[in-house]
Structure formats: structure tokens, C-alpha cells
Motif scaffolding. Structure first.
Motif, short mmCIF file in Angstrom:
data_model
loop_
_atom_site.label_atom_id
_atom_site.label_comp_id
_atom_site.label_asym_id
_atom_site.label_seq_id
_atom_site.Cartn_x
_atom_site.Cartn_y
_atom_site.Cartn_z
N ASP A 349 -20.66 11.79 -79.74
CA ASP A 349 -22.00 11.22 -79.77
C ASP A 349 -22.03 9.72 -79.53
OD1 ASP A 349 -23.26 13.65 -80.18
OD2 ASP A 349 -23.10 13.53 -82.36
N LEU A 350 -20.84 9.11 -79.42
CA LEU A 350 -20.79 7.68 -79.10
C LEU A 350 -20.71 7.49 -77.59
CD1 LEU A 350 -18.43 6.11 -81.79
CD2 LEU A 350 -20.92 6.41 -81.84
N SER A 351 -21.07 6.32 -77.15
CA SER A 351 -21.07 6.01 -75.71
C SER A 351 -19.65 5.80 -75.20
CB SER A 351 -21.89 4.76 -75.45
OG SER A 351 -21.24 3.62 -76.02
N ILE A 352 -19.52 5.76 -73.89
CA ILE A 352 -18.24 5.43 -73.26
C ILE A 352 -17.78 4.05 -73.75
CG2 ILE A 352 -17.11 4.92 -71.06
CD1 ILE A 352 -19.10 6.91 -69.78
N ARG A 353 -18.69 3.11 -73.78
CA ARG A 353 -18.35 1.75 -74.23
C ARG A 353 -17.77 1.77 -75.65
NH1 ARG A 353 -21.31 -0.96 -77.65
NH2 ARG A 353 -23.23 0.20 -77.18
N GLU A 354 -18.44 2.47 -76.53
CA GLU A 354 -17.99 2.49 -77.93
C GLU A 354 -16.66 3.20 -78.07
OE1 GLU A 354 -22.26 2.62 -80.28
OE2 GLU A 354 -21.67 4.34 -79.05
N ASN A 355 -16.45 4.27 -77.31
CA ASN A 355 -15.18 4.99 -77.38
C ASN A 355 -14.03 4.14 -76.85
OD1 ASN A 355 -14.97 8.10 -78.14
ND2 ASN A 355 -17.05 7.72 -77.41
N ILE A 356 -14.25 3.39 -75.80
CA ILE A 356 -13.19 2.55 -75.25
C ILE A 356 -12.83 1.42 -76.21
CG2 ILE A 356 -12.68 0.85 -73.43
CD1 ILE A 356 -14.13 2.66 -71.45
N ALA A 357 -13.82 0.88 -76.88
CA ALA A 357 -13.60 -0.29 -77.74
C ALA A 357 -12.94 0.05 -79.07
CB ALA A 357 -14.92 -1.00 -78.00
N LEU A 358 -12.86 1.33 -79.43
CA LEU A 358 -12.44 1.73 -80.77
C LEU A 358 -11.08 1.18 -81.18
CD1 LEU A 358 -13.60 5.43 -81.26
CD2 LEU A 358 -14.14 3.46 -82.70
N ALA A 359 -10.05 1.39 -80.34
CA ALA A 359 -8.69 1.02 -80.73
C ALA A 359 -8.53 -0.50 -80.83
CB ALA A 359 -7.68 1.61 -79.76
N VAL A 360 -9.13 -1.22 -79.89
CA VAL A 360 -9.06 -2.69 -79.96
C VAL A 360 -9.74 -3.19 -81.23
CG1 VAL A 360 -9.81 -4.83 -78.85
CG2 VAL A 360 -8.93 -2.95 -77.45
N ASP A 392 -23.31 4.59 -66.08
CA ASP A 392 -23.14 3.33 -66.83
C ASP A 392 -22.30 3.60 -68.07
OD1 ASP A 392 -24.92 4.18 -69.04
OD2 ASP A 392 -26.48 3.97 -67.52
N ALA A 393 -21.96 2.53 -68.79
CA ALA A 393 -21.09 2.62 -69.96
C ALA A 393 -21.80 3.16 -71.18
CB ALA A 393 -20.51 1.24 -70.27
N GLU A 394 -23.11 3.34 -71.12
CA GLU A 394 -23.87 3.80 -72.28
C GLU A 394 -24.01 5.31 -72.33
OE1 GLU A 394 -24.52 1.63 -74.71
OE2 GLU A 394 -23.43 0.31 -73.33
N LYS A 395 -23.54 5.99 -71.32
CA LYS A 395 -23.59 7.46 -71.33
C LYS A 395 -22.69 8.00 -72.44
CE LYS A 395 -23.08 11.44 -68.18
NZ LYS A 395 -24.50 11.81 -68.08
N LYS A 396 -23.16 9.01 -73.16
CA LYS A 396 -22.34 9.60 -74.22
C LYS A 396 -21.10 10.25 -73.62
CE LYS A 396 -25.97 10.59 -77.61
NZ LYS A 396 -26.66 11.66 -78.39
N ILE A 397 -19.95 10.03 -74.24
CA ILE A 397 -18.71 10.58 -73.70
C ILE A 397 -18.73 12.11 -73.72
CG2 ILE A 397 -17.48 10.52 -75.90
CD1 ILE A 397 -14.95 9.81 -74.36
N GLY A 398 -19.44 12.70 -74.68
CA GLY A 398 -19.51 14.15 -74.75
C GLY A 398 -20.20 14.78 -73.56
N GLU A 399 -20.92 13.98 -72.76
CA GLU A 399 -21.62 14.50 -71.59
C GLU A 399 -20.78 14.42 -70.32
OE1 GLU A 399 -25.19 12.22 -71.45
OE2 GLU A 399 -26.01 13.06 -73.31
N LEU A 400 -19.55 13.87 -70.43
CA LEU A 400 -18.68 13.74 -69.26
C LEU A 400 -17.85 15.01 -69.07
CD1 LEU A 400 -17.22 10.13 -69.74
CD2 LEU A 400 -19.23 10.82 -68.41
N SER A 401 -17.30 15.16 -67.86
CA SER A 401 -16.36 16.24 -67.60
C SER A 401 -15.07 16.00 -68.36
CB SER A 401 -16.05 16.32 -66.10
OG SER A 401 -15.30 15.18 -65.70
N GLY A 402 -14.23 17.04 -68.49
CA GLY A 402 -12.97 16.91 -69.21
C GLY A 402 -12.07 15.83 -68.64
N GLY A 403 -11.99 15.76 -67.31
CA GLY A 403 -11.14 14.76 -66.68
C GLY A 403 -11.61 13.35 -66.96
#
Length: 507
Positions: A349-360, A392-403
Motif C-alpha cells: 500500500d506504500l508508493s514506489i518512492r516510499e518502498n525505495i527509501a525504506l532501507a536508507v 510516476d514514483a507515487e504509484k503503489k508498488i502493489g499495482e506493479l507487475s512482479g518484475g
């Protein structure tokens, strides 16, 4: 419609805002046939299936089933027409019992009350038909994914489905479970059921299918009898490029004097892994081969601190260290992409941006939050670098394809500038093109000096990418092989017989 066809979909068109998802696509299914539907992510497979099951409504075209035109309005309506779907993530109720899941919404009644005795008896009979001698009064969550899929299939059969759609049913199954599923599919086929099989595992397509249909970018590429097409031709048709072009990869060049970036000496924990030693040099890719349950994942989790080792020692970049938890590994420059990306990797339910930033963000500490500008810079950088398909980076990651989900998880860890990157089944369940891109990214990172530990069930990609290959068996390291001079036959012999019988070298 030809008399031999159970289903005929003709000239199907579906338009979404800004994209034509299906453009005059034809598909047919015969009774007593297993028909594979293939294509890369975004090819139109899911859209076509959603059209057949009433989730999407077509803009043009016709659907004929058993000689009669149909227009499924919803999944429930499709089921009433005799069309049932079993998805990769089983869409049943884990808190209900097996018996309740099979009969939910259509429970037998007696004297105005639910007839539990009949439900239990019929559920047990159904599961026995699929070679499952289980307690149907237990919650569904008690059982493995393979059993849960059998429950979903049993429900489909009991509602007298004429068409069964299996959407990536084998992604989470081991080899024995896959064979059990295939046996059930063959039994249903023999009874006249038409089965549509969607998978990324091409070996399975050739093992079980009668025919296959290929889609690419919303267009029908062709339908073939399985005997009329080779695996190489199939990949070429799916991707639009030949296999040599897709997998034109070169192993990482590792200097002879390259230092060890990770060195584990006799680490282990009771009941998990006993006494395993391994090293990974700077810029080297070390592959892990072995059957499901051989100890590959347990070793990876121990290196990352997700499971704690109770004996042995570890060094990172030449310095002794103790990794008790993932945060320790993160601070030491170790990154880990887990096997189950949906459960342990993405936060849907988080965006691509939020998922990428998590570990940093985790490494900085949550008292020092990344600014929105910093998050956007990270996201934009890696969306471009990894070719993540998103508006864009605000799309929820759950809406992306597996790859693309897998690329976002990679981006999360690449953003930490890791010294060691551990990848557990990073290419599972993604299409051929995305698989090649992930492999290429791994090797590019090795070229930049990152050390990579790569776990895969697909021996061809382990051999293609690895400088060295560690073979696991019965939760032990049984051999260590040179990737450049290794063969699938040698690895399989070691897995089957042990290192002494196969001549594996153990360090």
C-alpha cells in the motif's frame, strides 16, 4: 464456433485510458485440453482472463461457450456459467475450515439449518479425490500453499466448472507439489474439463500443455500445438527477440587478488544449518543451487541476521563482526532481497518512492527522516536506472507487475550502496524479459565492485551468472564448483547422490 471448441473468444478488444490492452485477440479452448496462455508482464494475459471472468468488460468481440454466446458480468456470474479461477495467491478464507471454504455460499441445508455433517463428509470425499487425506475441519491456514490450491480446485470442481483457469499456480510449490498438481490437472482433463494454464515456467508448459497461445503487447502472436514449437521459438515469439540477444550476458571478471568481502566460518544453528563456511570476493557472484528445503534460504537469512547463528564467525570487508539482527547487517553493508517479495519484501500500500527509501531511512534512523526531496531524488534515480515501468514514483508498488516489484526491491538496497547483496530467488515468477534484466543488473553491480550471493531454483541461470556455485543438500554445503566449467548434469548428480559420488569439490 467449431464443434470441437468448448470456448471461443473472437476479436476481443479492451481499451484503458491511454492504452489498448487487447487488440482483436482470439483464443479458443477445447474440452479435455490443457491450454497455456503465455506472454510477458503487460502482454494482456490477465486482461483476457479478467474479460472471461467478468472483471473487465470488453469494448468489442464475442465470447461463445458450448455453442452459446455469453457475457460474464462478474466473477460470480462467470462461476454460474461454469468458469472457475484459482489464483497464485489463493483467494479463499484462511480463518475458515477447509470444508467451509469449499461450500461457502452454497452450504447444504437440513430442516432450515446448515447440514455440517454432509458438508464435512462431502469435503473429505472431494479432497480424497485429489489425493489429500486431511482433516477438513481444520482452518485453511493450517495447510501449505499446495493443499490450499487443491482446496480451491476442489471447490471449482464441486460447482461443476467446465473451464478451470490456473493463474501462476506453481510459483510457490516444490517439485513434488508441482507433480501432484499436474496429476490432478491430467485427471480433470480426462474428465473433459478445459484448463487454461498461466505460468512463467516454460519447462512446465512443455510438460503439461496440449496447446499454447502467445500474447505480446495486447496482440495475438499465435496459437500452436505443443509439438509444433520449440522452447527457443517460444521465447523468441514472447519477447520479440531471440534468446541469444536476451541472455547475452557475461560473468563478472574477478581479480585473482580480489579480497574477501564476506567470509563466514563454520556458522550454524541447531535445526537450521550446521557448520557452513563460505566466502565471497569483491565483485564476485556466488550462486547457491539445491532443492527447496536444502538450506539455501536458511543460509541467506543467517548471513543477514534474519535468523541468528549460534556458532562460528563472520567477517565483512576483512573485519570480524557479529550479526545478530538485520539492522546489524545493514550497518555492515549487507543487503537482502527475500524469496517471498509479496510477504517479506514490498509494502503493497506504500508508493514506489516510499518502498525505495525504506532501507536508507532505516540506516539513518527514524529520528533523522529523509526529506521528500531526497526521497524523490532516490526514486527518480532508480526508476530511470532500472527501467521500472510506472507513470510516476507515487504509484503503489502493489499495482506493479512482479518484475517491476522486484526492481523496486533491488532499488531499495542499491540505494544503500551495499558491499554485499544477497538475492533469494529474485527472478521467480517474472517473465523472460524481466528475468534477463535482473540478471544483467546483478552482473553490472558486480562490475561496480558489489559482491552478490544469488539463490535460484533454475540451474541454467545459476550457471549462466555465477563465478562459483555452492551446492546445498540436506541443509549442508556438499560441493563448491567453478561456474564457468559447470553443467546442470553435474549439479543434479551432486544433489541426488552427494559430493563423493559426483566428484564435487568441498571447501
Amino acid at each position: 464456433m467449431p464443434e470441437s471448441n468448448l470456448l471461443e473468444m473472437k476479436q476481443i478488444e479492451i481499451q484503458f485510458p491511454g492504452v489498448k490492452a487487447l487488440d482483436k485477440v482470439d483464443f479458443s479452448l477445447r474440452p479435455g485440453e490443457i491450454h497455456s496462455l503465455l506472454g510477458e508482464n503487460g502482454a494482456g494475459k490477465s486482461t483476457l482472463i479478467k474479460c472471461l471472468t467478468g472483471v473487465n468488460h470488453m469494448d468489442a468481440g464475442t465470447i461463445v461457450m458450448n455453442g452459446q454466446p455469453i457475457q460474464p458480468q462478474s466473477p460470480q456470474h462467470a462461476m454460474e456459467l461454469g468458469i472457475s479461477t484459482v489464483y497464485q495467491e489463493v483467494n479463499l478464507c484462511p480463518n475458515l475450515t477447509v470444508a467451509e471454504n469449499i461450500f461457502v455460499g452454497r452450504q447444504p441445508m437440513r430442516h432450515g439449518q446448515i447440514d455440517w455433517k454432509t458438508i464435512t463428509r462431502r469435503a473429505k470425499e472431494l479432497m480424497a479425490r485429489f489425493h489429500q487425506d486431511i482433516d477438513v475441519s481444520r482452518p485453511l491456514s493450517y495447510y501449505s500453499t499446495a493443499v490450499q490450491q487443491m482446496v480451491a480446485i476442489a471447490r471449482a470442481v464441486d460447482v461443476q466448472a467446465k473451464i478451470l483457469i490456473l493463474d501462476e499456480p506453481t510459483s510457490s510449490l516444490d517439485d513434488n507439489e508441482v507433480q501432484l498438481l499436474f496429476n490432478v490437472m491430467r485427471e480433470l482433463k480426462a474428465e473433459g474439463m478445459g484448463i487454461i494454464f498461466i505460468t512463467h515456467f516454460l519447462d512446465q508448459v512443455f510438460a503439461i500443455s496440449d496447446r499454447l497461445t502467445i500474447l505480446r503487447n495486447g496482440h495475438l502472436i499465435g496459437s500452436y500445438d505443443i509439438s509444433d514449437i520449440t522452447k527457443v521459438e517460444l521465447v523468441t515469439q514472447m519477447v520479440g527477440k531471440d534468446m541469444d540477444t536476451i541472455f547475452n550476458l557475461k560473468r563478472a571478471d574477478v581479480a585473482e587478488d580480489a579480497p574477501d568481502m564476506l567470509n563466514a566460518s563454520h556458522i550454524g544453528a541447531p535445526g537450521q544449518i550446521e557448520d557452513i563456511s563460505l566466502n565471497v570476493r569483491k565483485g564476485e557472484l556466488v550462486g547457491f543451487a539445491g532443492l527447496l528445503g536444502s538450506g539455501r534460504t536458511e543460509t541467506a537469512e543467517m548471513l543477514f541476521g534474519a535468523n541468528r547463528y549460534t556458532s562460528g564467525e563472520m567477517e565483512v570487508d576483512g573485519k570480524k563482526t557479529e550479526i545478530k539482527k538485520p539492522y546489524d547487517a545493514l550497518l555492515q553493508g549487507i543487503a537482502f532481497c527475500p524469496e517471498d517479495r509479496k510477504r517479506d519484501g514490498i509494502i503493497a500500500d506504500l508508493s514506489i518512492r516510499e518502498n525505495i527509501a525504506l532501507a536508507v531511512q532505516a540506516r539513518k534512523g527514524f529520528l533523522h527522516p529523509l526529506s521528500l526531496r531526497e526521497q524523490n531524488e532516490l526514486a527518480d534515480k532508480y526508476i530511470k536506472a532500472l527501467g521500472i515501468a510506472t507513470p510516476d514514483a507515487e504509484k503503489k508498488i502493489g499495482e506493479l507487475s512482479g518484475g517491476n516489484q522486484q526492481k523496486v526491491i533491488l532499488a531499495r538496497w542499491m540505494a544503500t550502496d551495499p558491499k554485499v547483496l544477497i538475492l533469494d530467488e529474485p527472478t521467480r515468477g517474472i517473465d523472460i524479459g524481466a528475468k534477463a534484466e535482473i540478471q544483467r543488473l546483478m552482473l553490472e553491480m558486480c562490475g561496480d565492485g558489489v559482491s552478490v550471493v544469488f539463490i535460484s531454483s533454475e540451474l541454467d541461470e545459476i550457471i549462466r551468472c555465477s563465478n562459483r556455485i555452492i551446492v546445498m543438500r540436506d541443509r549442508e554445503k556438499v560441493a563448491e564448483l567453478d561456474g564457468e566449467n559447470c553443467t546442470q548434469e553435474k549439479i543434479l548428480a551432486i544433489i541426488a547422490e552427494g559430493s563423493a559420488a559426483a566428484g564435487g569439490e568441498v571447501q
